[in-house]
Scaffold this motif. Structure first.
Motif, PDB file in Angstrom:
ATOM      1  N   GLY A   1       5.928   5.520  14.754  1.00 36.61           N
ATOM      2  CA  GLY A   1       4.404   5.264  14.833  1.00 36.61           C
ATOM      3  C   GLY A   1       3.887   3.971  14.344  1.00 36.61           C
ATOM      4  O   GLY A   1       4.736   2.925  14.989  1.00 36.61           O
ATOM      5  N   SER A   2       2.727   3.721  14.073  1.00 41.56           N
ATOM      6  CA  SER A   2       2.461   2.251  13.783  1.00 41.56           C
ATOM      7  C   SER A   2       2.824   1.786  12.407  1.00 41.56           C
ATOM      8  O   SER A   2       2.265   1.806  11.325  1.00 41.56           O
ATOM      9  N   ILE A   3       4.191   1.207  12.453  1.00 43.09           N
ATOM     10  CA  ILE A   3       4.760   0.660  11.212  1.00 43.09           C
ATOM     11  C   ILE A   3       4.754  -0.653  11.184  1.00 43.09           C
ATOM     12  O   ILE A   3       5.330  -1.475  12.073  1.00 43.09           O
TER      13      ILE A   3
ATOM     14  N   GLN B   1      -0.548   6.167  13.691  1.00 46.38           N
ATOM     15  CA  GLN B   1      -0.255   7.514  12.953  1.00 46.38           C
ATOM     16  C   GLN B   1       1.316   7.210  12.595  1.00 46.38           C
ATOM     17  O   GLN B   1       1.944   6.748  13.433  1.00 46.38           O
ATOM     18  N   VAL B   2       1.665   7.685  11.439  1.00 37.50           N
ATOM     19  CA  VAL B   2       3.109   7.366  10.842  1.00 37.50           C
ATOM     20  C   VAL B   2       3.759   8.958  10.967  1.00 37.50           C
ATOM     21  O   VAL B   2       3.031   9.717  10.367  1.00 37.50           O
ATOM     22  N   GLN B   3       4.733   9.143  11.508  1.00 35.25           N
ATOM     23  CA  GLN B   3       5.566  10.418  11.093  1.00 35.25           C
ATOM     24  C   GLN B   3       6.970  10.136  10.703  1.00 35.25           C
ATOM     25  O   GLN B   3       7.676   9.107  11.072  1.00 35.25           O
ATOM     26  N   LEU B   4       7.355  11.196   9.748  1.00 40.43           N
ATOM     27  CA  LEU B   4       8.797  11.101   9.390  1.00 40.43           C
ATOM     28  C   LEU B   4       9.321  12.539   9.493  1.00 40.43           C
ATOM     29  O   LEU B   4       8.708  13.443   9.560  1.00 40.43           O
ATOM     30  N   VAL B   5      10.498  12.392  10.483  1.00 41.21           N
ATOM     31  CA  VAL B   5      11.314  13.715  11.032  1.00 41.21           C
ATOM     32  C   VAL B   5      12.523  13.768  10.550  1.00 41.21           C
ATOM     33  O   VAL B   5      13.316  12.760  10.836  1.00 41.21           O
ATOM     34  N   GLU B   6      12.773  14.851   9.798  1.00 38.34           N
ATOM     35  CA  GLU B   6      14.184  15.121   9.189  1.00 38.34           C
ATOM     36  C   GLU B   6      14.893  15.945  10.121  1.00 38.34           C
ATOM     37  O   GLU B   6      14.416  16.651  11.058  1.00 38.34           O
ATOM     38  N   SER B   7      16.316  15.695   9.915  1.00 39.88           N
ATOM     39  CA  SER B   7      17.374  16.502  10.720  1.00 39.88           C
ATOM     40  C   SER B   7      18.629  16.634   9.794  1.00 39.88           C
ATOM     41  O   SER B   7      18.731  15.811   9.205  1.00 39.88           O
ATOM     42  N   GLY B   8      19.226  17.524  10.396  1.00 36.06           N
ATOM     43  CA  GLY B   8      20.523  17.777   9.904  1.00 36.06           C
ATOM     44  C   GLY B   8      20.988  18.949   8.750  1.00 36.06           C
ATOM     45  O   GLY B   8      22.072  19.069   8.172  1.00 36.06           O
ATOM     46  N   GLY B   9      19.792  19.525   8.429  1.00 34.71           N
ATOM     47  CA  GLY B   9      20.111  20.710   7.514  1.00 34.71           C
ATOM     48  C   GLY B   9      20.880  21.714   8.078  1.00 34.71           C
ATOM     49  O   GLY B   9      20.991  21.693   9.269  1.00 34.71           O
ATOM     50  N   GLY B  10      21.263  22.922   7.248  1.00 35.27           N
ATOM     51  CA  GLY B  10      21.620  23.866   7.627  1.00 35.27           C
ATOM     52  C   GLY B  10      22.600  24.750   6.624  1.00 35.27           C
ATOM     53  O   GLY B  10      22.109  24.555   5.350  1.00 35.27           O
ATOM     54  N   LEU B  11      23.542  25.709   6.853  1.00 38.00           N
ATOM     55  CA  LEU B  11      24.014  26.406   6.201  1.00 38.00           C
ATOM     56  C   LEU B  11      25.516  26.026   6.106  1.00 38.00           C
ATOM     57  O   LEU B  11      26.080  25.994   7.218  1.00 38.00           O
ATOM     58  N   VAL B  12      25.977  25.885   4.881  1.00 39.34           N
ATOM     59  CA  VAL B  12      27.489  25.517   4.576  1.00 39.34           C
ATOM     60  C   VAL B  12      28.074  26.202   3.487  1.00 39.34           C
ATOM     61  O   VAL B  12      27.397  26.832   2.676  1.00 39.34           O
ATOM     62  N   GLN B  13      29.378  26.148   3.338  1.00 39.24           N
ATOM     63  CA  GLN B  13      30.076  26.763   2.278  1.00 39.24           C
ATOM     64  C   GLN B  13      30.119  25.689   1.175  1.00 39.24           C
ATOM     65  O   GLN B  13      30.171  24.393   1.665  1.00 39.24           O
ATOM     66  N   ALA B  14      30.327  26.260   0.054  1.00 43.85           N
ATOM     67  CA  ALA B  14      30.450  25.217  -1.145  1.00 43.85           C
ATOM     68  C   ALA B  14      31.796  24.416  -0.848  1.00 43.85           C
ATOM     69  O   ALA B  14      32.631  24.850  -0.443  1.00 43.85           O
ATOM     70  N   GLY B  15      31.541  23.124  -1.345  1.00 45.84           N
ATOM     71  CA  GLY B  15      32.775  22.157  -0.907  1.00 45.84           C
ATOM     72  C   GLY B  15      32.447  21.422   0.177  1.00 45.84           C
ATOM     73  O   GLY B  15      33.157  20.534   0.326  1.00 45.84           O
ATOM     74  N   GLU B  16      31.677  21.782   1.413  1.00 47.55           N
ATOM     75  CA  GLU B  16      31.721  21.271   2.551  1.00 47.55           C
ATOM     76  C   GLU B  16      30.632  20.253   2.369  1.00 47.55           C
ATOM     77  O   GLU B  16      29.795  19.896   1.226  1.00 47.55           O
ATOM     78  N   SER B  17      30.335  19.560   3.718  1.00 49.72           N
ATOM     79  CA  SER B  17      29.474  18.189   3.691  1.00 49.72           C
ATOM     80  C   SER B  17      28.387  18.544   4.727  1.00 49.72           C
ATOM     81  O   SER B  17      28.453  19.425   5.513  1.00 49.72           O
ATOM     82  N   LEU B  18      27.364  17.779   4.337  1.00 43.72           N
ATOM     83  CA  LEU B  18      26.202  17.869   5.384  1.00 43.72           C
ATOM     84  C   LEU B  18      25.648  16.340   5.496  1.00 43.72           C
ATOM     85  O   LEU B  18      25.905  15.649   4.277  1.00 43.72           O
ATOM     86  N   ARG B  19      25.202  15.946   6.478  1.00 43.99           N
ATOM     87  CA  ARG B  19      24.336  14.367   6.626  1.00 43.99           C
ATOM     88  C   ARG B  19      22.855  14.584   7.115  1.00 43.99           C
ATOM     89  O   ARG B  19      22.743  15.322   8.120  1.00 43.99           O
ATOM     90  N   LEU B  20      21.980  14.393   6.258  1.00 44.90           N
ATOM     91  CA  LEU B  20      20.660  14.252   6.620  1.00 44.90           C
ATOM     92  C   LEU B  20      20.296  13.210   7.234  1.00 44.90           C
ATOM     93  O   LEU B  20      20.551  12.050   6.703  1.00 44.90           O
ATOM     94  N   SER B  21      19.454  13.279   8.240  1.00 46.90           N
ATOM     95  CA  SER B  21      18.737  12.015   8.702  1.00 46.90           C
ATOM     96  C   SER B  21      17.178  12.188   8.654  1.00 46.90           C
ATOM     97  O   SER B  21      16.578  13.116   8.689  1.00 46.90           O
TER      98      SER B  21
END
Length: 120
Positions: free
Chosen positions: A26-28, A1-21
């Protein structure tokens, strides 16, 4: 079984940055294209950026010059660096990958989504 797990979201102000991962586990056997999609309230899910196993990239016009997609094949992980965020970038961001679980058996997998909210 394969899973994709995201992280890194959130609340920011306009002009700021975020990095998602997004980490695949699993069986890849092999991972081909990896991508980020987003869905704003009331809108359809749209492609934001895609990266091939060889590192070629594609970006939606709305994020060109602001977002950068990258991947670490050793870690089965894809990243999305988002700079100069604006309110139109608000939405749920989904990781997507075409993964072979065996030599000739591949499927499209989706993560559960991570919320990005940009306040203006």
């Amino acid at each position: 079984q394969v899973q994709l797990v995201e992280s890194g979201g959130g609340l920011v102000q306009a002009g700021e940055s975020l990095r998602l991962s997004c980490a695949a586990s699993g069986s890849i056997f092999r991972i081909d294209d990896m991508a980020w999609y987003r869905q704003a309230p009331g809108n359809q899910r749209e492609l934001v950026a895609r990266i091939t196993s060889g590192g070629s990239t594609y970006y939606a016009d709305s994020v060109k010059g602001r977002f950068t997609i990258s991947r670490d094949n050793a870690k089965n992980t894809v990243y999305l660096q988002m700079n100069s965020l604006n309110a139109e970038d608000t939405g749920v961001y989904y990781c997507n990958a075409y993964i072979y679980t065996m030599l000739t058996l591949g499927y499209t997998f989706w993560g559960q989504g991570t919320q990005v909210t940009v306040s203006s």
